[in-house]
Design a protein around this motif. Structure first.
Motif, PDB file in Angstrom:
ATOM      1  N   LYS A   1     -78.965 -18.910 -63.251  1.00 45.62           N
ATOM      2  CA  LYS A   1     -79.813 -20.067 -63.616  1.00 45.62           C
ATOM      3  C   LYS A   1     -80.465 -20.677 -62.380  1.00 45.62           C
ATOM      4  CE  LYS A   1     -76.411 -22.415 -65.538  1.00 45.62           C
ATOM      5  NZ  LYS A   1     -75.292 -21.489 -65.271  1.00 45.62           N
TER       6      LYS A   1
ATOM      7  N   GLN B   1     -83.177 -18.342 -60.860  1.00 49.30           N
ATOM      8  CA  GLN B   1     -84.393 -18.292 -61.686  1.00 49.30           C
ATOM      9  C   GLN B   1     -85.117 -19.647 -61.653  1.00 49.30           C
ATOM     10  OE1 GLN B   1     -85.664 -15.511 -62.894  1.00 49.30           O
ATOM     11  NE2 GLN B   1     -83.901 -14.393 -62.076  1.00 49.30           N
TER      12      GLN B   1
ATOM     13  N   LYS C   1     -87.312 -19.872 -58.662  1.00 48.38           N
ATOM     14  CA  LYS C   1     -88.546 -19.078 -58.787  1.00 48.38           C
ATOM     15  C   LYS C   1     -89.531 -19.740 -59.761  1.00 48.38           C
ATOM     16  CE  LYS C   1     -88.298 -14.465 -58.638  1.00 48.38           C
ATOM     17  NZ  LYS C   1     -88.817 -14.095 -57.311  1.00 48.38           N
TER      18      LYS C   1
ATOM     19  N   GLY D   1     -79.566 -10.892 -68.522  1.00 50.15           N
ATOM     20  CA  GLY D   1     -79.630 -11.308 -67.116  1.00 50.15           C
ATOM     21  C   GLY D   1     -79.239 -10.193 -66.165  1.00 50.15           C
TER      22      GLY D   1
ATOM     23  N   LEU E   1     -83.255  -9.780 -59.612  1.00 52.55           N
ATOM     24  CA  LEU E   1     -83.722 -11.127 -59.951  1.00 52.55           C
ATOM     25  C   LEU E   1     -85.195 -11.118 -60.334  1.00 52.55           C
ATOM     26  CD1 LEU E   1     -85.036 -12.744 -57.110  1.00 52.55           C
ATOM     27  CD2 LEU E   1     -82.654 -12.423 -56.547  1.00 52.55           C
TER      28      LEU E   1
ATOM     29  N   PHE F   1     -86.734 -12.407 -63.771  1.00 57.41           N
ATOM     30  CA  PHE F   1     -87.811 -13.400 -63.702  1.00 57.41           C
ATOM     31  C   PHE F   1     -88.979 -13.007 -64.618  1.00 57.41           C
ATOM     32  CE2 PHE F   1     -91.375 -15.544 -61.326  1.00 57.41           C
ATOM     33  CZ  PHE F   1     -91.014 -16.828 -61.707  1.00 57.41           C
TER      34      PHE F   1
ATOM     35  N   VAL G   1     -87.997 -13.935 -68.094  1.00 59.10           N
ATOM     36  CA  VAL G   1     -88.062 -15.389 -68.322  1.00 59.10           C
ATOM     37  C   VAL G   1     -89.523 -15.809 -68.506  1.00 59.10           C
ATOM     38  CG1 VAL G   1     -87.590 -17.686 -67.361  1.00 59.10           C
ATOM     39  CG2 VAL G   1     -85.964 -15.857 -66.962  1.00 59.10           C
TER      40      VAL G   1
END
Ligand code: AMP
Length: 214
Positions: A13, A16, A19, A198, A202, A206, A209
């Protein structure tokens, strides 16, 4: 855009949120970071929160809800915010809804990041954070280019969170299942819960997301 990032400790969390903050130019509001700062600065808030955090328990609702109520009316939150680590139980979620309703605002999306337990433990036990700029590293999966030195700001103060030890991690998982996981049903009913895997890098996460929130 007003986002909530939901997921167990170690789901990513915070990473992300950082970012998203860069991409959308809205602040990351992390109750964990606010509380850790308070502990570092030995404030009254920090003194109250420390024992709970050391044991992996939730800090009392009146403290964290108060923090959030103050934070989300600050000027930088005018165009939105990313909540990372809040709400953590039903009482907090209900108080957040009430507060936002009074402000004539609503949550755009709740993004749940799902990661299996084995990967979570691996991520948490190897996690390191830069005390100067908050950049995050992992001993094996994402080590700094020069050992002990932050890639982003050059600080030599990379630390391991005191609650990232096996015993406290297990307690935090238990608290997540009992207190935080029920929020999925709450936000699903409101039609704003979105779930992503997840796993992966990363950057991979991302992309997932961003697909959901834009
Ligand atoms: P985090 O950085 O989100 O992993 O949070 C670290 C610790 O801070 C948690 O284990 C809790 O002790 C405390 N904490 C953070 N956010 C909350 C919250 N919304 N409610 C209660 N305690 C919290």
């Amino acid at each position: 855009m007003r986002l909530i990032l939901l997921g167990p400790p170690g789901a990513g969390k915070g990473t992300q949120a950082k970012k998203l903050k860069e991409k959308f130019n809205i602040p990351q509001v992390s109750t964990g970071d606010i509380l850790r700062d308070a502990i570092k600065n030995e404030t009254e808030l920090g003194n109250k929160a420390k024992a709970f955090m050391d044991e992996g328990r939730l800090v009392p609702d009146d403290i964290v809800v108060g923090l959030i109520k103050q934070r989300i009316v600050e000027v930088d939150c005018k165009n939105g915010f990313i909540l990372d680590g809040f709400p953590r139980n039903m009482a907090q979620a209900e108080q957040l809804s009430e507060t936002l309703e009074k402000l004539n605002q609503n949550i755009s999306s709740v993004v749940e990041i799902e990661v299996n337990a084995e990967m979570l433990i691996d991520r948490l036990t190897g996690r390191m954070t830069c005390s100067s700029c908050g950049a995050m590293f992992h001993e094996k999966n994402h080590p700094p280019k020069i050992s002990g030195i932050c890639d982003s700001c050059g600080s030599d103060d990379l630390y391991k969170r005191p609650d990232d030890n096996k015993e406290t991690i297990m307690k935090r998982f238990e608290v997540y299942e009992q207190e935080t996981a029920p929020l999925k049903g709450f936000y699903r009913k409101m039609g704003i819960l979105k779930t992503i895997g997840g796993d992966g890098s990363l950057e991979d996460v991302f992309i997932r997301v961003c697909e959901l929130v834009t």
